[in-house]
Design an enzyme around this catalytic site. Structure first.
Site, mmCIF file in Angstrom:
data_model
loop_
_atom_site.group_PDB
_atom_site.id
_atom_site.type_symbol
_atom_site.label_atom_id
_atom_site.label_comp_id
_atom_site.label_asym_id
_atom_site.label_seq_id
_atom_site.Cartn_x
_atom_site.Cartn_y
_atom_site.Cartn_z
ATOM 1 N N ALA A 1 0.809 -1.217 0.000
ATOM 2 C CA ALA A 1 0.000 0.000 0.000
ATOM 3 C C ALA A 1 0.842 1.267 0.000
ATOM 4 O O ALA A 1 0.343 2.353 -0.282
ATOM 5 C CB ALA A 1 -0.938 -0.002 1.211
ATOM 6 N N ARG B 1 10.694 7.307 -2.343
ATOM 7 C CA ARG B 1 12.106 7.391 -2.739
ATOM 8 C C ARG B 1 12.384 6.901 -4.151
ATOM 9 O O ARG B 1 13.470 7.088 -4.682
ATOM 10 C CB ARG B 1 12.966 6.620 -1.714
ATOM 11 C CG ARG B 1 13.139 7.371 -0.404
ATOM 12 C CD ARG B 1 13.656 6.481 0.706
ATOM 13 N NE ARG B 1 12.637 5.540 1.183
ATOM 14 C CZ ARG B 1 12.847 4.592 2.085
ATOM 15 N NH1 ARG B 1 14.048 4.448 2.618
ATOM 16 N NH2 ARG B 1 11.874 3.795 2.476
ATOM 17 N N LYS C 1 7.892 -8.557 -41.520
ATOM 18 C CA LYS C 1 6.725 -8.342 -40.662
ATOM 19 C C LYS C 1 5.575 -9.155 -41.208
ATOM 20 O O LYS C 1 5.355 -9.152 -42.421
ATOM 21 C CB LYS C 1 6.346 -6.856 -40.659
ATOM 22 C CG LYS C 1 5.182 -6.531 -39.749
ATOM 23 C CD LYS C 1 4.312 -5.425 -40.285
ATOM 24 C CE LYS C 1 3.427 -5.894 -41.405
ATOM 25 N NZ LYS C 1 2.374 -4.943 -41.793
ATOM 26 N N ASN D 1 14.270 -18.203 -53.726
ATOM 27 C CA ASN D 1 15.326 -17.231 -53.421
ATOM 28 C C ASN D 1 14.855 -15.838 -53.827
ATOM 29 O O ASN D 1 14.450 -15.622 -54.971
ATOM 30 C CB ASN D 1 16.610 -17.584 -54.177
ATOM 31 C CG ASN D 1 17.787 -16.772 -53.641
ATOM 32 O OD1 ASN D 1 18.412 -17.159 -52.661
ATOM 33 N ND2 ASN D 1 18.077 -15.645 -54.269
ATOM 34 N N ALA E 1 15.836 -8.810 -62.786
ATOM 35 C CA ALA E 1 16.359 -7.795 -61.864
ATOM 36 C C ALA E 1 15.739 -6.442 -62.184
ATOM 37 O O ALA E 1 15.433 -6.133 -63.335
ATOM 38 C CB ALA E 1 17.878 -7.723 -61.990
HETATM 39 C C1 UD1 Z 1 9.800 -2.704 7.662
HETATM 40 C C2 UD1 Z 1 9.825 -3.267 9.094
HETATM 41 C C3 UD1 Z 1 11.285 -3.434 9.529
HETATM 42 C C4 UD1 Z 1 12.001 -4.347 8.548
HETATM 43 C C5 UD1 Z 1 11.852 -3.821 7.108
HETATM 44 C C6 UD1 Z 1 12.379 -4.865 6.140
HETATM 45 C C7 UD1 Z 1 7.843 -2.480 10.312
HETATM 46 C C8 UD1 Z 1 7.306 -1.491 11.258
HETATM 47 N N1 UD1 Z 1 9.125 -2.360 9.993
HETATM 48 O O1 UD1 Z 1 10.401 -1.417 7.683
HETATM 49 O O2 UD1 Z 1 11.342 -4.003 10.815
HETATM 50 O O3 UD1 Z 1 13.355 -4.461 8.898
HETATM 51 O O4 UD1 Z 1 10.468 -3.595 6.782
HETATM 52 O O5 UD1 Z 1 12.419 -4.356 4.820
HETATM 53 O O6 UD1 Z 1 7.127 -3.360 9.874
HETATM 54 N N2 UD1 Z 1 3.124 -0.844 3.920
HETATM 55 C C9 UD1 Z 1 1.758 -0.836 3.787
HETATM 56 N N3 UD1 Z 1 1.019 -0.019 4.568
HETATM 57 C C10 UD1 Z 1 1.572 0.799 5.499
HETATM 58 C C11 UD1 Z 1 2.981 0.787 5.633
HETATM 59 C C12 UD1 Z 1 3.731 -0.044 4.835
HETATM 60 O O7 UD1 Z 1 1.216 -1.571 2.962
HETATM 61 O O8 UD1 Z 1 0.827 1.505 6.162
HETATM 62 C C13 UD1 Z 1 3.905 -1.724 3.072
HETATM 63 C C14 UD1 Z 1 4.845 -0.985 2.139
HETATM 64 O O9 UD1 Z 1 4.223 -0.734 0.899
HETATM 65 C C15 UD1 Z 1 5.996 -1.954 2.001
HETATM 66 C C16 UD1 Z 1 5.996 -2.720 3.311
HETATM 67 O O10 UD1 Z 1 4.715 -2.524 3.888
HETATM 68 O O11 UD1 Z 1 5.808 -2.880 0.958
HETATM 69 C C17 UD1 Z 1 7.088 -2.264 4.271
HETATM 70 O O12 UD1 Z 1 6.896 -0.897 4.549
HETATM 71 P P1 UD1 Z 1 8.123 0.082 4.681
HETATM 72 O O13 UD1 Z 1 7.607 1.449 4.983
HETATM 73 O O14 UD1 Z 1 9.013 -0.058 3.512
HETATM 74 O O15 UD1 Z 1 8.810 -0.482 6.009
HETATM 75 P P2 UD1 Z 1 10.315 -0.341 6.464
HETATM 76 O O16 UD1 Z 1 10.529 0.991 7.060
HETATM 77 O O17 UD1 Z 1 11.211 -0.752 5.357
#
Ligand code: UD1
Ligand code: CA
Length: 482
Positions: A14, A19, A359, A385, A431
């Site tokens: 979600a 970044r 094509k 050919n 030709a």
């Molecule tokens: C998270 C973990 C961390 C772990 C790391 C590994 C938590 C709090 N932290 O941190 O311990 O080392 O992953 O990569 O779980 N997402 C949602 N909804 C939200 C928030 C996030 O669907 O409200 C999804 C993001 O899209 C993503 C995943 O959850 O795919 C991880 O979220 P992200 O914000 O990247 O967590 P990290 O800070 O990397």
């Protein structure tokens, strides 16, 4: 049903992925022919879960549309606001009716290198240890940003996970980190998620807090250390996207090589997950094989070729070629410098040679188009050919038309076949002909201006020129010889 079959896998997807600095949601970026979330979904499907739920939020129409078309075995749960990983899992469980009996696996949608085998090991460990929760942990060279696995100093048992932002200096020194992948007991997960608070540095519901909550309540918690820390690489920016692509590409090439494919230079060879090979096929440097491309036994591709959704037949040779949705027959030869566009079908031992574009063209067995030609919207029989520099004139400015050329024909160099037109079996063309009318079988078609020579033109019109002198000395020479 296998004892290790999870009741549900929840994929968290979600987040926005700020970044990435992209208008495309992070999980829809692609490596090796599949989106990030697609890779995770495919790994999850290897577990054969009863339910596979992807939590979507940011740009959810795009993500949902992609999942529906490419991964129809999935369902989605909507997380309107991204209030943390714990909140995201709650949304998934609500979609499944509030709680789930059995094992629930949670994975992040941005870890495309995670394999089904590692998920299986995690599930098996979780079941064998009868844990309430088992986290997939890893030891990474740089643990910055990851949640740390905190263990009891005496027993070594896992006690909690502390997020980087909330960790003390001593905790930050811990090398074992949370990969973000978990196996939970479904009922205990629902209970614990109800107790997760938001009093942390990000004000979010952390899924990681569930581990400490369950431990405090007296349940068994454990960790399963990943064998290869590179598998849990999470993609947050495009530098990591490129790293992941390199790692996955290397993994795919390694698998191909171990199965009997020669890859001359893995560093300059890129393949998609969907590409397949026959034994003893050989790939030269600078080659990209994409989509549903198949390179059959003994075939050779490259150098410097890009094949998309293309089938290369047994022992065929493809050199410096771009091909899309083409079929190259057994022992056929393509290139160097050929461009095969959609609908090209080359028969056994057929040839599309140098600077040849095709094509929507079916080329029969043993038929050759060796040099500098365009063959569009055509059917050519066997053992024919086509002369150098021929053009199949298929477009009248409004519509495309078809050209048919029979078997055992010899068409002259520099022919234009103005479609729609048919050249019968065994026919020849001269030709320089512009073929606008059908040629009966066995006939010779000549369709060009008559040559006329104007004697002495250079001497009269270009007197004293080098050309005139050359002509004069030739004339004198031949006169002297007489
Ligand atoms: C998270 C973990 C961390 C772990 C790391 C590994 C938590 C709090 N932290 O941190 O311990 O080392 O992953 O990569 O779980 N997402 C949602 N909804 C939200 C928030 C996030 O669907 O409200 C999804 C993001 O899209 C993503 C995943 O959850 O795919 C991880 O979220 P992200 O914000 O990247 O967590 P990290 O800070 O990397
Ligand atoms: Ca992450």
């Amino acid at each position: 049903m296998s004892a290790n079959r999870p009741a549900a896998v929840v994929v968290l997807a979600a987040g926005e992925g700020t970044r990435m600095r992209s208008t495309t949601p992070k999980v829809l970026h692609e490596i090796c022919g599949r989106t990030l979330v697609g890779h995770v979904v495919c790994a999850a499907q290897e577990l054969d879960p009863e339910h596979l739920v992807v939590v979507v939020g940011h740009a959810r129409e795009k993500v949902q549309g992609h999942l529906q078309s490419q991964h129809p075995g999935t369902r989605t749960a909507v997380q309107e606001e991204q209030n943390g990983t714990g909140h995201a899992v709650r949304m998934a469980l609500e979609e499944l009716g509030g709680t789930v009996e059995g094992t629930v696996i949670v994975v992040c949608g941005d870890t495309p290198l995670l394999t089904g085998a590692t998920l299986s090991t995690l599930t098996a460990t979780h079941t064998a240890d009868a844990n309430a929760v088992t986290v997939l942990s890893a030891e990474v060279p740089d643990s910055t940003g990851y949640g740390r696995i905190v263990r009891d100093g005496l027993s070594g048992a896992v006690t909690e996970i502390v997020e980087h932002k909330d960790a003390t200096d001593a905790q930050r020194a811990i090398r074992e980190i949370n990969s973000g992948v978990f196996a939970f007991d479904g009922k205990l997960l629902t209970e614990a998620l109800g107790q997760v608070r938001t009093d942390n540095s990000q004000g979010e519901e952390y899924l990681t807090d569930v581990l400490g909550i369950l431990r405090t309540a007296g349940h068994r918690v454990g960790a399963c250390l990943a064998g290869d820390h590179r598998e849990i690489l999470g993609i947050n920016n495009r530098v990591q996207l490129a790293q992941a692509r390199g790692l996955l590409n290397a993994r795919l090439l390694e698998r191909a090589m171990l199965a009997g494919v020669t890859v001359v230079d893995p560093a300059s060879t890129m393949i998609d997950v969907t590409v397949t090979f026959g034994q003893d096929s050989l790939i030269h440097p600078g080659t990209q094989l994409l989509g549903a491309t198949h390179v059959a036994e003994g075939a050779e591709v490259g150098p410097n070729s890009r094949l998309t959704d293309t089938r290369v037949g047994v022992n065929a040779r493809v050199d410096n070629t771009v091909a899309n949705d083409a079929e190259i027959g057994e022992s056929a030869s393509v290139g160097p410098y050929a461009y095969l566009r959609p609908g090209t079908r080359l028969g056994v031992k057929a040839k599309a040679g140098t600077y040849v574009e095709m094509k929507n063209a079916t080329i029969g067995e043993g038929t050759k188009v060796p040099h500098l030609s365009y063959v569009g919207d055509a059917t050519i029989g066997d053992h024919t050919n086509i002369g150098a520099a021929s053009v199949f004139v298929n477009y009248d400015g409004e519509h495309k038309h078809h050209t048919t050329i029979g078997s055992h024909c010899k068409t002259g160099s520099d022919n234009m076949f103005v479609a729609p037109v048919t050249v019968g079996d065994g026919a020849y063309t001269a030709a320089g002909s512009v073929i606008t009318k059908d040629v009966p079988p066995g006939a010779l078609a000549v369709a060009r201006g008559q040559q006329r020579n104007i004697e002495g033109w250079v001497a009269r019109k270009r007197p004293g020129s080098a050309a005139a002198q050359a002509a004069l000395s030739t004339a004198e020479g031949s006169a002297a010889e007489v």
